[in-house]
Structure formats: structure tokens, C-alpha cells
Design a protein around this motif. Sequence first.
Motif, mmCIF file in Angstrom:
data_model
loop_
_atom_site.group_PDB
_atom_site.id
_atom_site.type_symbol
_atom_site.label_atom_id
_atom_site.label_comp_id
_atom_site.label_asym_id
_atom_site.label_seq_id
_atom_site.Cartn_x
_atom_site.Cartn_y
_atom_site.Cartn_z
ATOM 1 N N GLU A 38 10.885 16.850 -2.418
ATOM 2 C CA GLU A 38 11.389 16.155 -3.590
ATOM 3 C C GLU A 38 11.250 16.975 -4.777
ATOM 4 O O GLU A 38 10.229 17.511 -5.097
ATOM 5 C CB GLU A 38 10.638 14.875 -3.940
ATOM 6 N N PHE B 158 18.812 5.273 -4.401
ATOM 7 C CA PHE B 158 17.271 5.197 -4.838
ATOM 8 C C PHE B 158 17.035 5.905 -6.138
ATOM 9 O O PHE B 158 16.092 5.708 -6.822
ATOM 10 C CB PHE B 158 16.391 5.611 -3.788
ATOM 11 N N THR C 159 1.051 7.176 -7.291
ATOM 12 C CA THR C 159 0.094 7.103 -6.318
ATOM 13 C C THR C 159 0.578 7.720 -5.006
ATOM 14 O O THR C 159 -0.306 8.023 -4.303
ATOM 15 C CB THR C 159 0.211 5.388 -6.008
ATOM 16 N N PHE C 160 1.805 7.999 -4.871
ATOM 17 C CA PHE C 160 2.415 8.503 -3.512
ATOM 18 C C PHE C 160 1.758 9.959 -3.388
ATOM 19 O O PHE C 160 1.692 10.417 -2.172
ATOM 20 C CB PHE C 160 3.835 8.597 -3.524
ATOM 21 N N ASP D 227 8.433 -5.166 -9.265
ATOM 22 C CA ASP D 227 8.258 -3.653 -9.000
ATOM 23 C C ASP D 227 9.274 -3.220 -8.244
ATOM 24 O O ASP D 227 10.363 -3.971 -7.892
ATOM 25 C CB ASP D 227 7.032 -3.334 -8.243
ATOM 26 N N SER E 162 9.796 -0.956 -5.484
ATOM 27 C CA SER E 162 9.851 -1.009 -3.949
ATOM 28 C C SER E 162 8.724 -1.341 -3.315
ATOM 29 O O SER E 162 7.385 -1.192 -4.002
ATOM 30 C CB SER E 162 10.521 0.381 -3.677
ATOM 31 N N ILE E 163 8.472 -1.638 -2.059
ATOM 32 C CA ILE E 163 7.352 -1.936 -1.383
ATOM 33 C C ILE E 163 7.687 -0.995 -0.318
ATOM 34 O O ILE E 163 8.547 -1.016 0.569
ATOM 35 C CB ILE E 163 7.303 -3.162 -0.794
ATOM 36 N N VAL E 164 6.923 0.345 -0.143
ATOM 37 C CA VAL E 164 6.781 1.154 0.774
ATOM 38 C C VAL E 164 5.925 1.122 1.998
ATOM 39 O O VAL E 164 6.274 0.354 3.202
ATOM 40 C CB VAL E 164 6.870 2.613 0.488
ATOM 41 N N ARG E 165 4.698 1.153 1.865
ATOM 42 C CA ARG E 165 3.708 0.995 2.801
ATOM 43 C C ARG E 165 3.064 -0.458 2.426
ATOM 44 O O ARG E 165 2.230 -0.863 3.134
ATOM 45 C CB ARG E 165 2.617 2.189 2.780
ATOM 46 N N THR F 152 0.692 -0.632 0.113
ATOM 47 C CA THR F 152 -0.445 -0.385 -0.609
ATOM 48 C C THR F 152 -0.434 -0.843 -2.002
ATOM 49 O O THR F 152 -1.491 -1.609 -2.420
ATOM 50 C CB THR F 152 -0.748 1.058 -0.441
ATOM 51 N N THR F 153 0.472 -0.614 -2.703
ATOM 52 C CA THR F 153 0.532 -0.943 -4.102
ATOM 53 C C THR F 153 0.708 -2.286 -4.443
ATOM 54 O O THR F 153 -0.375 -2.864 -4.965
ATOM 55 C CB THR F 153 1.726 -0.203 -4.880
ATOM 56 N N ASP G 14 10.458 11.552 -0.613
ATOM 57 C CA ASP G 14 9.714 11.283 0.426
ATOM 58 C C ASP G 14 9.421 10.076 0.678
ATOM 59 O O ASP G 14 9.070 9.199 -0.097
ATOM 60 C CB ASP G 14 8.446 11.948 -0.199
HETATM 61 P P1 AMP Z 1 3.402 1.398 -1.261
HETATM 62 O O1 AMP Z 1 2.310 1.346 -2.143
HETATM 63 O O2 AMP Z 1 3.460 2.397 -0.500
HETATM 64 O O3 AMP Z 1 4.188 0.095 -0.871
HETATM 65 O O4 AMP Z 1 4.709 2.256 -2.599
HETATM 66 C C1 AMP Z 1 5.120 1.574 -3.367
HETATM 67 C C2 AMP Z 1 5.167 2.023 -4.829
HETATM 68 O O5 AMP Z 1 5.466 3.429 -4.767
HETATM 69 C C3 AMP Z 1 6.066 1.612 -5.680
HETATM 70 O O6 AMP Z 1 5.349 0.930 -6.911
HETATM 71 C C4 AMP Z 1 7.162 2.538 -5.979
HETATM 72 O O7 AMP Z 1 7.041 2.609 -7.576
HETATM 73 C C5 AMP Z 1 6.445 3.882 -5.793
HETATM 74 N N1 AMP Z 1 7.324 4.565 -4.599
HETATM 75 C C6 AMP Z 1 8.179 4.333 -4.137
HETATM 76 N N2 AMP Z 1 9.060 5.287 -3.329
HETATM 77 C C7 AMP Z 1 8.360 6.240 -3.677
HETATM 78 C C8 AMP Z 1 8.572 7.677 -3.819
HETATM 79 N N3 AMP Z 1 9.460 7.953 -2.455
HETATM 80 N N4 AMP Z 1 7.513 8.689 -4.108
HETATM 81 C C9 AMP Z 1 6.717 8.191 -4.866
HETATM 82 N N5 AMP Z 1 6.486 6.881 -5.276
HETATM 83 C C10 AMP Z 1 7.394 5.856 -4.601
#
Ligand code: AMP
Length: 486
Positions: free
Chosen positions: A18, A255, A329-330, A362, A364-367, A369-370, A404
Motif C-alpha cells: 500500500e 475503498f 492499528t493495522f 466506523d 469498515s470491519i475487517v477482522r 478487532t477494532t 492490505d
Molecule cells: P479490524 O479491527 O480488523 O476490524 O479493522 C477495522 C479498522 O481498520 C477500521 O477502523 C478501519 O478504519 C481500519 N482499516 C480498514 N481497512 C484497512 C486497511 N486496509 N489498512 C489499514 N487499516 C484499515
Amino acid sequence: MQKVITTNPYDDDHLHEECAVFGIYGHSEAAALVALGLHALQHRGQEAAGIVTHDGAQFHAHRGIGLVGDIFADRTVIARLKGNVAIGHTRYSTTGEPMLRNVQPLFAELEIGGLAIAHNGNLTNARTVRKELVSNGCIFQSTTDTEIIIHIMATTRGTVVDRLIAALRQVEGAYSLAVMGQDYLIGVRDPYGVRPLVLGQLGDAYIFASETCAFDIIGATYVRDVEPGELIVVDAEGIHSHRPFPVTKSRFCIFEHIYFSKPDSIVDGTSVYEARKRIGIELAREHPVDADVTVPVPDSGVPSAIGFAAESGMSYDLGIIRNHYVGRTFIEPSDEIRHLGVKLKHNANRAVIQGKRVVLVDDSIVRGTTSRKIVEMVRNAGAREVHMRISSPPTTHSCFYGVDTPERDQLLAANHDVEEMRRIIGADSLAFISIDGLYRAMGLSGRNAADPQYCDACFTGDYPLRLTDRLGGNGARQLSLLAESA
Ligand code: AMP
């Protein structure tokens, strides 16, 4: 046969890049301007950065691990990077150790002279092409996908533009590139225009940058976007545009609007801030909540929370305060540290939250965790109810084009429905904007499934560019079949 042991992170089957690029032609302070531009683009990559310049007689380069401000803090470094033409790069990568040899701009001496290259995006056939090149005797210096472009250029004939076009015809995937030699600067975007690249001007100097916020910091003016599939050469004679690729419909990464670009940038002709606000408005229309206060998860949730609150007629308040001295955080690679990162980064503001029915917004929700941490934190600060609204559709698929994202098995939405996700993050309600709502926020009537305007593969599994490394020659089709059956 014996397994070949290398230090090549390609061996782990991941590609993670990225990045941001910045290039300038025709300014006596080229290196300093690149450093400032990269600083404005720091949100696109915080792992490493570099600058290459040419002073009419020779090339100069400096690369380092860390933030732009730290790498170029020493004035003597910029002073040493002499010349009127320069390119720079900031890098974000999550695999393996950050290695200096992977820090861009990459540089090579070719038959046609020295050449430096900076890349934002991911090439999806890099491993396949690399294997071929290595078996033909090419010796790679780095493990980045970008280096294959240099090797193909080295082994073809013609001018630098001929060679670059020949190389780009062989690669697949997403790329926005800044390329320079001793007397030229080139900006080029892949035919789908997945990643952004803009052209600007400062006096007589021309600039390429990933986003317009890099122009603002140095007082440069935005001229226009580099079009998808366009290659622009800047040299002593001015600027020349080439369109060497067959015309395809562009698929800009949606995105970028949701999360990745900076809100003060104009990307793809649209203000990122305004787009995010409109997404928040759509989200409120689709998923209203009876609550007392809208609270953004800072920073990326802020513009959409403003839109959400305005549309809902609800008050908007900063119920979570962010510590600005912690990166995204990522960035930290291990799960353990990522958990820790969330705690380091956000704190609940009791004064706003106590006794209230709170809507958290927020991007997005990826994993997950946040969201899990934030919901818990807001409850502990005395919220009566905690509702979560997300300004993107569920992230169900990985990105292979330069953002990423983890593998599917780690994506919460790839493995759980919305109700299960709600339970996992511990919210009273959870809702995501629909894919059509997202397209409406971008000014369209909805998503045209037969011909979508954007790359939205992370939400739909509809991958517009072939995924040769992953799935072989017919990657895109195979993956969309996979998505259908998922
Ligand atoms: P998670 O905690 O894994 O659900 O990640 C979601 C949080 O990470 C959100 O608050 C987003 O703002 C941020 N996020 C989402 N996509 C990305 C990315 N590709 N790289 C870094 N941060 C991200």
C-alpha cells in the motif's frame, strides 16, 4: 527435488503493498518538495520511504525505514539529494521484516541510462513473470513485484517509453507509477485506473502524486487526473500524453473513497470528504437508529458520522478521543500487538457517552478487532445502548490490487452473517451500508452488476483484473465463480 531456500517473502504466498508516489520535474528544490509531498501522503504507507534525484550529472538516492519526517529530518540528507528531477515513495507492507532492499524508488542502470521507479498498487502476475525471468537468468535485488518492470525494460529494445510500454503490456494488476531518468519524468496508470494518480504544476515544474493533498502542502495546483491507461512523459519539451493500451472501462477502487485516501484530497474527480459524508447520509437512510448521539470512530469514521448525524437529526459528539501519536492499528503485524494498538489509540470520552444511547460510525470491519474493543470501551464508559453503523458493505474478500486486507479466513464478514458479527462485537445493533447505497452515495443510481463503475471486489468478490499468481491464467473468472459459490 530439493526445495530452494530464499529470503524471498513471495514464498509465503502473500503480496502486500500500500503506497504513495510523488514525482517532480523542473524544480531546483525537487528533493525537498518530494519529502513534503510524501509527508502529506504518509497515510498511504508508514513503513519506509525513499527519494531518488538526478542533478544533471549523477543520480542520488536516500531510503530508510520509518516515517518520512524521520528519514528526511537531517537537513544534510535533502541537501545531498541534488537535482531538478526527483521521485519518492512511501511504503506500507505487512509481510516479513521491512527490508531496505525493498524500499522504493527502485533504481537500476539500463543500457538507456539510469532509471528509478516508484509504484503504488499490486501486480497480480508478478510471481509468475518473476519465475520466468529468474529462469532466464535475471538476478533480482529486491522481492517487490515492481522489480519485474525493470527487468523487462532491461531486456527489451527502444526508447525508455517503448520499453516501459513493453513491460506494462506484460504485467497484470494495479499500478500507478512515477518513473524518472536523467532528463525525464513519467507518470502512468494501469488501464483500469484502480489506484489514483494526479498531475499538478508548481510554476514551470510538473508533478505527479497519488493524491491532491500532496499538492496543497507545497502550494502546487491540480491540473488533472492521469487517465486510466494513460502514460504522461514530462521532459525539456513539455508534457506528452500516450495511450498505449487498449481502451477498457475504468474501475477505480471504491475503498479509496471509503477509507484509504485522505479526506482533504480530490480523487477520481470527487472530494473524499464529501463522498464520505454522502455515504453517512445513505447509511442513515438505510439503517436509522433511535438513539441520543452519533459518535465517530476517529479518524476514518468522522466524515460519514457527520453525514449520518445530519441525516438522522441527531447530535454529533466526540465520544471517542484518538491519540494521534499512534499509527494505524493495522500496521502492527501480530494480532497481539494489534489488540494493544487499539487500546493505545482510542479512549472513550465519558462526558459524552454516560447514560446515552450511542451510535458508533466506523468505515469498515475487517477482522473485527477494532469494533469489539471500541464497543466494549464505550459500554464501560457508561453507554446505555451501543449501536454500530458501518460506512462500507461487509468486507468479504481480500484485495489483490494494493490495499492490505487479510486472507478470507480472517475476514469477519467472510465467515459470519451480520447477526453473528453483531454478537461477536457485542453491539445492540449492527448494520452496513448496502452496495447499492454506496453507489448512490457516489452519485449513481446503484451498482450495475453487469458493468460496475468501481472496483468493489472486497465487498462483492467481483475481481476485474486477472489473478494469475493466485489462480492461474483464467484467474478473474475462477475467482468470480468462487465468489458465487461462497
Ligand atoms: P479490524 O479491527 O480488523 O476490524 O479493522 C477495522 C479498522 O481498520 C477500521 O477502523 C478501519 O478504519 C481500519 N482499516 C480498514 N481497512 C484497512 C486497511 N486496509 N489498512 C489499514 N487499516 C484499515
